[in-house]
Design an enzyme around this catalytic site. Structure first.
Site, PDB file in Angstrom:
ATOM      1  N   GLY A 222      90.599  36.948  90.785  1.00 37.63           N
ATOM      2  CA  GLY A 222      90.287  37.268  92.168  1.00 37.63           C
ATOM      3  C   GLY A 222      89.302  38.385  92.347  1.00 37.63           C
ATOM      4  O   GLY A 222      89.114  38.879  93.473  1.00 37.63           O
ATOM      5  N   PRO A 251      89.782  35.460  85.449  1.00 38.36           N
ATOM      6  CA  PRO A 251      88.598  35.486  86.311  1.00 38.36           C
ATOM      7  C   PRO A 251      87.978  34.093  86.430  1.00 38.36           C
ATOM      8  O   PRO A 251      88.014  33.306  85.484  1.00 38.36           O
ATOM      9  CB  PRO A 251      87.654  36.436  85.571  1.00 38.36           C
ATOM     10  CG  PRO A 251      88.021  36.233  84.123  1.00 38.36           C
ATOM     11  CD  PRO A 251      89.517  36.025  84.116  1.00 38.36           C
ATOM     12  N   ARG A 253      85.332  33.016  89.666  1.00 40.24           N
ATOM     13  CA  ARG A 253      84.079  33.246  90.384  1.00 40.24           C
ATOM     14  C   ARG A 253      83.337  34.463  89.838  1.00 40.24           C
ATOM     15  O   ARG A 253      82.112  34.469  89.771  1.00 40.24           O
ATOM     16  CB  ARG A 253      84.393  33.420  91.875  1.00 40.24           C
ATOM     17  CG  ARG A 253      83.182  33.607  92.775  1.00 40.24           C
ATOM     18  CD  ARG A 253      83.582  33.475  94.242  1.00 40.24           C
ATOM     19  NE  ARG A 253      82.479  33.836  95.115  1.00 40.24           N
ATOM     20  CZ  ARG A 253      82.331  35.018  95.697  1.00 40.24           C
ATOM     21  NH1 ARG A 253      83.251  35.967  95.503  1.00 40.24           N
ATOM     22  NH2 ARG A 253      81.302  35.281  96.454  1.00 40.24           N
ATOM     23  N   ARG A 288      81.610  25.638 100.522  1.00 44.13           N
ATOM     24  CA  ARG A 288      82.195  26.949 100.775  1.00 44.13           C
ATOM     25  C   ARG A 288      81.850  27.528 102.158  1.00 44.13           C
ATOM     26  O   ARG A 288      82.723  28.111 102.798  1.00 44.13           O
ATOM     27  CB  ARG A 288      81.795  27.947  99.682  1.00 44.13           C
ATOM     28  CG  ARG A 288      82.343  27.586  98.307  1.00 44.13           C
ATOM     29  CD  ARG A 288      82.069  28.680  97.284  1.00 44.13           C
ATOM     30  NE  ARG A 288      82.925  29.838  97.475  1.00 44.13           N
ATOM     31  CZ  ARG A 288      82.524  31.007  97.933  1.00 44.13           C
ATOM     32  NH1 ARG A 288      81.246  31.198  98.257  1.00 44.13           N
ATOM     33  NH2 ARG A 288      83.368  31.997  98.083  1.00 44.13           N
ATOM     34  N   TYR A 292      85.328  28.159 103.933  1.00 43.93           N
ATOM     35  CA  TYR A 292      85.764  29.551 103.925  1.00 43.93           C
ATOM     36  C   TYR A 292      84.944  30.463 104.832  1.00 43.93           C
ATOM     37  O   TYR A 292      85.218  31.672 104.888  1.00 43.93           O
ATOM     38  CB  TYR A 292      85.667  30.139 102.510  1.00 43.93           C
ATOM     39  CG  TYR A 292      86.457  29.436 101.443  1.00 43.93           C
ATOM     40  CD1 TYR A 292      87.809  29.130 101.626  1.00 43.93           C
ATOM     41  CD2 TYR A 292      85.879  29.096 100.237  1.00 43.93           C
ATOM     42  CE1 TYR A 292      88.532  28.495 100.634  1.00 43.93           C
ATOM     43  CE2 TYR A 292      86.604  28.460  99.238  1.00 43.93           C
ATOM     44  CZ  TYR A 292      87.938  28.167  99.445  1.00 43.93           C
ATOM     45  OH  TYR A 292      88.663  27.542  98.461  1.00 43.93           O
ATOM     46  N   CYS A 317      76.053  14.381 109.173  1.00 41.08           N
ATOM     47  CA  CYS A 317      76.265  14.201 110.606  1.00 41.08           C
ATOM     48  C   CYS A 317      77.546  14.941 111.004  1.00 41.08           C
ATOM     49  O   CYS A 317      78.548  14.345 111.399  1.00 41.08           O
ATOM     50  CB  CYS A 317      76.352  12.712 110.937  1.00 41.08           C
ATOM     51  SG  CYS A 317      76.315  12.362 112.690  1.00 41.08           S
TER      52      CYS A 317
END
Length: 390
Positions: A222, A251, A253, A288, A292, A317
């Site tokens: 995180g 870990p 990201r 993303r 988010y 669309c």
């Protein structure tokens, strides 16, 4: 992030001459540098890469070569980890739902390390896979600061068991013949505040004092891209030393986000009550921003004219198919390219075939050449699992 590395940016220009957009591109040196930074901060920790962030085999195999293990959250990811060359003891499977069918499949494949996520999970794993090496995931019930969809350590999250239920979960696991290595906590993703981690560490220390001894302390991942690991690592390392356990981290990201970009071309502008720049990448390629509210920096790969402010609009669309808002960019010509930054994590892995959109090409810059990690999906392949006549 200050912007693209000049060498990588030059390499992207060469890729644009050879490959159709949109495509993902990753800088291997950036991933290696992030692994080095994490190891420098946590020299005694075992690192399990959260492979859902980026599951490309070409990246996973290099991580294996650097001594990094894998954290998976599905049987499919376990299969991929084994295909990449990882051993059972180098893969940790987490996740809130493990069906009897999934556990039977694991028994055939080879059982990895397992994370228990609930009382029911502990009972089912004990019944189907006795003797497995497991960790119990704790929900510390803390108000971590991040997007609601990323906050896995809050009491209302679906993940883990609350502190008051740890004792019962351990009893179920041990009575069922499971080897409980330790406890696991993952507070959420994209966390930028060290105090969130410190609060989680305090909960874990109390639980280890009450229910230990254990062999392992898994503090999850995180880590936000801007988190100061040097300010946090001594506390994690100190906690592990006080408890006499091996420290594990997960870990995802943090290791790969800044290494990756989504390259897209511009295909015109339009105005409603806002000013839009129309591009060929969208929510089917990068979810993303819609999922988010994630904000990805964007860097032009062209010189361009006078600056204007645009919203970056994809081809779907859907009103939500906006990759960025309020960008000030040089006015492009048709076909000019942009790099959407910090896209190396949860970009391609969350891509979809919505609107019959083939998944994009993925490339790795080795420092000397472009390596194709995954070919652009063919449209014909989208029909292979459907019955058709004639």
């Amino acid at each position: 992030m200050s912007g693209l590395n000049p060498h990588f940016k030059a390499a992207l220009q060469s890729a644009l001459e050879r490959y159709e957009t949109p495509f993902y591109a990753y800088d291997l040196a950036s991933i290696q540098a992030r692994v080095g930074a994490l190891r420098a901060a946590f020299p005694k920790a075992e690192v399990f890469f959260a492979m859902k962030a980026n599951p490309r085999l070409g990246i996973l195999r290099r991580l294996l070569g650097w001594g990094v293990f894998l954290e998976a959250v599905s049987v499919g990811e376990v299969r991929r980890a084994y295909a990449a060359g990882f051993k059972r003891t180098e893969v940790l499977l987490n996740g809130p739902v493990k069906t009897p069918a999934a556990l039977a499949e694991l028994k055939e494949l080879g059982v990895p390390l397992l994370g228990l996520d609930s009382l029911a999970d502990a009972e089912r794993v004990a019944r189907h896979l006795p003797g497995s090496h497991v960790l119990l995931r704790v929900n510390p019930d803390l108000p971590v600061v991040t997007h609601d969809h990323l906050a896995t350590g809050r009491g209302e999250s679906k993940f883990g068991v609350l502190p008051q239920d740890v004792g019962q979960a351990l009893e179920i696991a041990r009575a069922g013949g499971l080897d409980v290595l330790g406890l696991h906590v993952h507070l959420g993703s994209a966390l930028e505040h060290p105090e969130d981690f410190r609060a989680g560490y305090a909960v874990m220390e109390r639980l280890y004092q009450e229910y230990g001894p254990f062999e392992v302390l898994n503090l999850g991942g995180g880590f936000g891209l801007g988190l100061d690991l040097a300010a946090l690592a001594p506390e994690a390392l100190g906690l592990a030393e006080r408890l006499g356990v091996e420290l594990w981290l997960e870990p995802g990201r943090y290791l790969v986000a800044e290494a990756g970009v989504l390259v897209t071309r511009t295909w015109g502008t339009k105005q409603t009550r806002r000013n839009f720049l129309l591009v060929d990448a969208g929510m089917s390629h990068l979810l993303r921003p819609m999922l988010y509210g994630a904000e990805h920096p964007v860097e032009p790969l062209y010189a361009g004219g006078a600056p204007q402010t645009f919203d970056l609009a994809g081809p779907a669309c859907e009103s939500g198919d906006i990759l960025a808002r309020g960008l000030t960019l040089p006015t492009p010509q048709e076909g000019d390219a942009l790099a959407i930054l910090q896209a190396g994590a949860y970009g391609s892995s969350m891509s979809s075939n919505y609107l019959d959109t083939p998944r994009p090409l993925e490339l790795l810059w080795t420092g000397e050449e472009w390596e194709v990690l995954r070919q652009r999906q063919s449209w014909e392949s989208l029909l292979l699992e459907e019955q058709s006549e004639g």
